[in-house]
Enzyme design. Structure first.
Site, PDB file in Angstrom:
ATOM      1  N   ASP A 188       0.880  -1.168   0.000  1.00  0.00           N
ATOM      2  CA  ASP A 188       0.000   0.000   0.000  1.00  0.00           C
ATOM      3  C   ASP A 188       0.917   1.217   0.000  1.00  0.00           C
ATOM      4  OD1 ASP A 188      -1.697   2.097   0.441  1.00  0.00           O
ATOM      5  OD2 ASP A 188      -2.726   1.225   2.157  1.00  0.00           O
ATOM      6  N   HIS A 189       1.026   1.901  -1.144  1.00  0.00           N
ATOM      7  CA  HIS A 189       2.038   2.946  -1.270  1.00  0.00           C
ATOM      8  C   HIS A 189       1.795   4.125  -0.329  1.00  0.00           C
ATOM      9  CE1 HIS A 189      -0.995   4.682  -4.033  1.00  0.00           C
ATOM     10  NE2 HIS A 189      -0.459   5.825  -3.684  1.00  0.00           N
ATOM     11  N   LYS A 193       4.717   7.056   2.625  1.00  0.00           N
ATOM     12  CA  LYS A 193       4.818   8.499   2.861  1.00  0.00           C
ATOM     13  C   LYS A 193       5.407   8.763   4.247  1.00  0.00           C
ATOM     14  CE  LYS A 193       1.011   9.500  -0.263  1.00  0.00           C
ATOM     15  NZ  LYS A 193       1.854  10.099  -1.298  1.00  0.00           N
ATOM     16  N   HIS A 251      -5.855   1.896   2.012  1.00  0.00           N
ATOM     17  CA  HIS A 251      -5.328   3.190   2.443  1.00  0.00           C
ATOM     18  C   HIS A 251      -5.950   3.665   3.765  1.00  0.00           C
ATOM     19  CE1 HIS A 251      -3.378   3.279  -1.286  1.00  0.00           C
ATOM     20  NE2 HIS A 251      -4.170   4.065  -1.973  1.00  0.00           N
ATOM     21  N   LYS A 351     -13.270  11.526  -5.201  1.00  0.00           N
ATOM     22  CA  LYS A 351     -12.627  12.096  -6.380  1.00  0.00           C
ATOM     23  C   LYS A 351     -13.338  13.394  -6.766  1.00  0.00           C
ATOM     24  CE  LYS A 351     -10.589   7.933  -8.315  1.00  0.00           C
ATOM     25  NZ  LYS A 351      -9.205   8.445  -8.099  1.00  0.00           N
TER      26      LYS A 351
END
Length: 503
Positions: A188-189, A193, A251, A351
């Site tokens: 999970d990118h 962070k 996320h 979004k």
């Protein structure tokens, strides 16, 4: 990771889906940044695997162009040349477990011999999730997944990991038949962070926060992941997924667990993930009634972003003109444990929002007004901590102070910590730390099988209700706004409001 282990083990990274968008925009720039910062070993190579039939020289030419475009100001000719000499390619049909995987096996043997790399391989699945199990099985069948003679094999899987609870269980079962859990890295990118990683240090490395990080002092928590972009070129995928599937089980829940977890006994991977899993298991399940009242969905209409008109979701490419897919989700979560009883966690993602912004807001309870009852102060400023994840990483403490003058008057002030101001600008894709952790075998920031299944068990009842009862009012929020009115009503019913950031 120990302090002394700055450089990863000598190894080969094999990227399935090497000609795709993720590889050129994120993976290659991330590896490039790691190399620039001295984290990659000299004995390192990349083998790209794709459906296209390309020569290695053609693939290298593409990689050079992509690095020049996406590595930004970090790019330099010498480092790009270093990268070129360590990059190889083979292509073919992923369903062909004879030719493609035989070619891959021969290429890996050749690369390891010519570059003096021990046979440590990690496979990155930058491919559609429905191919995960099949491609992994072919890797193992062809003898490329077996760990022997002290060499390791690791497998990274991009989200989404499953489509619902049953598919996630099935995928876990299929993989665990042929791999060990310690070999599986569900990525999970968002966890790459800096501010997300800093949550553990901020909470457990500073004694002023932990004593007040509980239901006695905290009123509620808000987690926001807002995007200005629409679905772009992902309409086909997104229309079958939606905001809930796309963002919440991975996320959003990762941010919730890191915010709410108990102190782990150490920073070892399983110690941290044990505490995260406990939070997921403590989140109260959604009954059909809860799904109707505490889960909000929205879909964007046409509107304006940065002064330019943008289309409605139903007008996007590869999206059904009558689509009932949500592009916005807000949930009210209850964590049934001692620390968080009666403290709601409000989460939202959408979004075409007013601004691109991700944050965690810790809202503290209001102080007693007794002391100020005979002063001009009408209401007290409430304290909150805002952990900014993107685009500007940092932490803000919001509190009240006396306004200079002869009478007692209160004003709201902020104390800001910004990563760039204190540590300088570092170019990052969000993948650097995660790729490096995989190379050194640290799975702390990756989801475990039980965490994935616990996450899906929370959202699947909502998906079931939403599939049974189609939305009646889509589209229900304008592009460039902060989402549907129903999301504001969700908090208003509890006497609270969302903390919105200025566009």
């Amino acid at each position: 990771m120990t302090e002394s282990q700055k450089t990863a083990d000598p190894c080969v990274m094999v990227i399935f889906g090497a000609t795709g968008d993720l590889t050129k925009r994120k993976l290659f720039p991330a590896l490039y940044n790691l190399a620039n910062d001295g984290y990659l070993p000299e004995n390192f190579a990349i083998v790209g695997v794709g459906r296209q039939e390309l020569e290695t020289t053609e693939f290298r030419d593409q990689m050079i162009q992509n690095l020049k475009e996406f590595a930004g100001e970090n790019g330099n000719e010498e480092r790009i040349k270093w990268f070129c000499g360590r990059t190889f390619y083979t292509g073919g049909d992923f369903d062909d477990d004879k030719k493609l995987f035989k070619d891959l096996k021969e290429l890996l043997a050749e690369v390891c011999t010519s570059m003096s790399i021990p046979e440590n391989f990690f496979y990155y699945m930058a491919i559609p999730p429905n191919l995960f199990a099949n491609v992994t099985a072919k890797i193992v069948k062809n003898g490329l997944g077996k760990e022997e003679n002290g060499h390791w094999r690791r497998f990274i899987y991009e989200k989404p990991f499953g489509h619902d609870l049953e598919s996630a269980k099935r995928l876990n079962t299929d993989l665990l038949k042929i791999l060990k859990e310690r070999q599986i890295y569900r990525i999970d990118h968002y966890l790459g962070k800096e501010t997300v990683q800093n949550l553990l240090v901020f909470r457990f490395g500073n004694s002023i926060w932990e004593p007040i990080w509980n239901r006695n002092y905290i009123d509620h928590v808000q987690v926001t992941v807002a995007e200005k972009l629409g679905v772009e070129q992902r309409g086909g995928y997104y229309d079958s997924a939606g905001a809930l599937r796309d963002m919440i089980p991975n996320h959003i829940f990762q941010l919730v667990t890191l915010t709410a977890m108990e102190p782990p006994v150490s920073f070892e991977a399983d110690s941290v993930r044990d505490e995260q899993a406990k939070i997921l298991q403590a989140i109260k399940s959604f009954s059909p009634e809860d799904a109707l009242h505490n889960a909000i969905r929205g879909q964007y209409d046409s509107g304006e972003i940065d002064g330019k008109p943008v289309p409605a979701y139903r007008s996007e490419e590869k999206v059904s003109p009558a689509s009932a897919t949500e592009t916005y989700t807000a949930l009210k979560l209850s964590i049934d444990n001692w620390r968080w009883a009666d403290v709601p966690f409000y989460v939202r993602t959408g979004k075409r929002m007013a601004t691109r912004h991700s944050s965690i807001v810790i809202q503290f309870k209001r102080a007693p007004f007794v002391l100020f009852r005979d002063t001009p102060v009408e209401r007290l400023t409430t304290n909150r901590i805002e952990i900014h994840i993107q685009p500007d990483e940092g932490i803000t403490l919001h509190f009240g102070a006396k306004v200079p003058g002869p009478i007692v008057k209160m004003g709201a002030v902020d104390m800001d910590f910004n990563y760039v101001d204190h540590f300088g600008k570092q170019l990052s894709t969000g993948y650097e730390r995660l790729l490096f952790d995989c190379m050194i075998g640290d799975a702390t920031l990756f989801q475990r099988a039980d965490m994935v299944e616990a996450s899906w068990s929370i959202v699947t009842p909502i998906l079931d209700v939403w599939s049974a009862i189609p939305p009646r009012n889509f589209p229900n929020y304008r592009s460039g706004s902060w989402g549907p009115k129903e999301a504001d009503d969700l908090l208003a019913a509890d006497g609270r409001i969302w903390k919105n950031t200025e566009a």
